[in-house]
Design a protein around this motif. Sequence first.
Motif, PDB file in Angstrom:
ATOM      1  N   TRP A  17       0.816  -1.205   0.000  1.00  9.12           N
ATOM      2  CA  TRP A  17       0.000   0.000   0.000  1.00  9.12           C
ATOM      3  C   TRP A  17       0.855   1.261   0.000  1.00  9.12           C
ATOM      4  CZ3 TRP A  17      -3.748   2.335  -1.769  1.00  9.12           C
ATOM      5  CH2 TRP A  17      -4.137   3.581  -1.281  1.00  9.12           C
ATOM      6  N   THR A  24       0.992   6.593  -6.886  1.00 11.43           N
ATOM      7  CA  THR A  24      -0.141   7.424  -7.309  1.00 11.43           C
ATOM      8  C   THR A  24       0.083   8.906  -7.037  1.00 11.43           C
ATOM      9  OG1 THR A  24      -1.332   7.052  -5.229  1.00 11.43           O
ATOM     10  CG2 THR A  24      -1.827   5.553  -7.074  1.00 11.43           C
ATOM     11  N   SER A 144      -4.163  -3.014 -12.282  1.00 11.43           N
ATOM     12  CA  SER A 144      -4.775  -1.698 -12.489  1.00 11.43           C
ATOM     13  C   SER A 144      -6.223  -1.838 -12.932  1.00 11.43           C
ATOM     14  CB  SER A 144      -3.975  -0.899 -13.520  1.00 11.43           C
ATOM     15  OG  SER A 144      -2.670  -0.659 -13.042  1.00 11.43           O
ATOM     16  N   ARG A 146      -8.305  -4.209 -12.200  1.00 14.31           N
ATOM     17  CA  ARG A 146      -9.109  -4.594 -11.038  1.00 14.31           C
ATOM     18  C   ARG A 146      -9.353  -3.412 -10.104  1.00 14.31           C
ATOM     19  NH1 ARG A 146      -8.900 -10.391  -9.329  1.00 14.31           N
ATOM     20  NH2 ARG A 146      -8.375 -11.539 -11.204  1.00 14.31           N
ATOM     21  N   ILE A 147      -8.332  -2.589  -9.898  1.00 14.36           N
ATOM     22  CA  ILE A 147      -8.482  -1.434  -9.014  1.00 14.36           C
ATOM     23  C   ILE A 147      -9.423  -0.411  -9.638  1.00 14.36           C
ATOM     24  CG2 ILE A 147      -7.270   0.522  -7.965  1.00 14.36           C
ATOM     25  CD1 ILE A 147      -4.827  -1.434  -7.697  1.00 14.36           C
ATOM     26  N   ALA A 150     -12.898  -1.491  -9.208  1.00 15.14           N
ATOM     27  CA  ALA A 150     -13.378  -1.255  -7.841  1.00 15.14           C
ATOM     28  C   ALA A 150     -13.755   0.222  -7.647  1.00 15.14           C
ATOM     29  CB  ALA A 150     -12.322  -1.677  -6.821  1.00 15.14           C
TER      30      ALA A 150
END
Length: 164
Positions: A17, A24, A144, A146-147, A150
Motif C-alpha cells: 500500500w 499514485t 490496475s 481490477r483497481i 473497484a
Amino acid sequence: MADDAPRWLDADEQRAWILVSQLTMRLPSALESRMQAVAGLGYFEYLVLSGLSMAPGRRLHLKDVARFTGSSLSRLSNTVRRFEERGWARRESDPEDGRSTYGVLTDAGLEVVRRAAPLHVEEVRRLVLDPLTARQLATLGEASRRIVTALDPDGPMEAFVDPE
C-alpha cells in the motif's frame, strides 16, 4: 475481535500500500512537470486532448471524457472552456440527448496533441514501461484493471486501446 473493527493491514499489505500510495502521488507530478516545462501543457490537459484525439471522429461525450480522465465534470468544463478560447476544442449538443454535450477536438487541438505525444510517450516509457519486464507489465495492467473496476463499476475505459 468485534465485527466492526478495522481489518488492519499486515506487513506485506502495508508495504504494498505504501508503494502504491507513493506511485499514485509521484507519477502524475513527474508527468506534469515535464509536460508543463517542455510542451506548456498540464498533464490533465494532455489527457483531455489525447482522449478526444483517440475517440471516433475526435468527439466524445464530456461525461465520458471526465470518466476517462478521472475528473469531475466541473473541472473538465473549465478546461474545455480554455480549449475553446485557444481554438483547440469545441462543444456540440447531442441531438439525441439534449442534456448531453460532446467535446470535439479541432484540427488545432489535434496538432497540439501531435506535438506533445512524443514527449508523453517518452516519459511513460522512461518512468513506467522500461523499468518493468513484459510479465511485470502484464501484471501491472491486470492489477490496475481490477483497481479501476473497484473505483468505477463501469470498469476502465479501454475503448481507445488498439487491440493490436
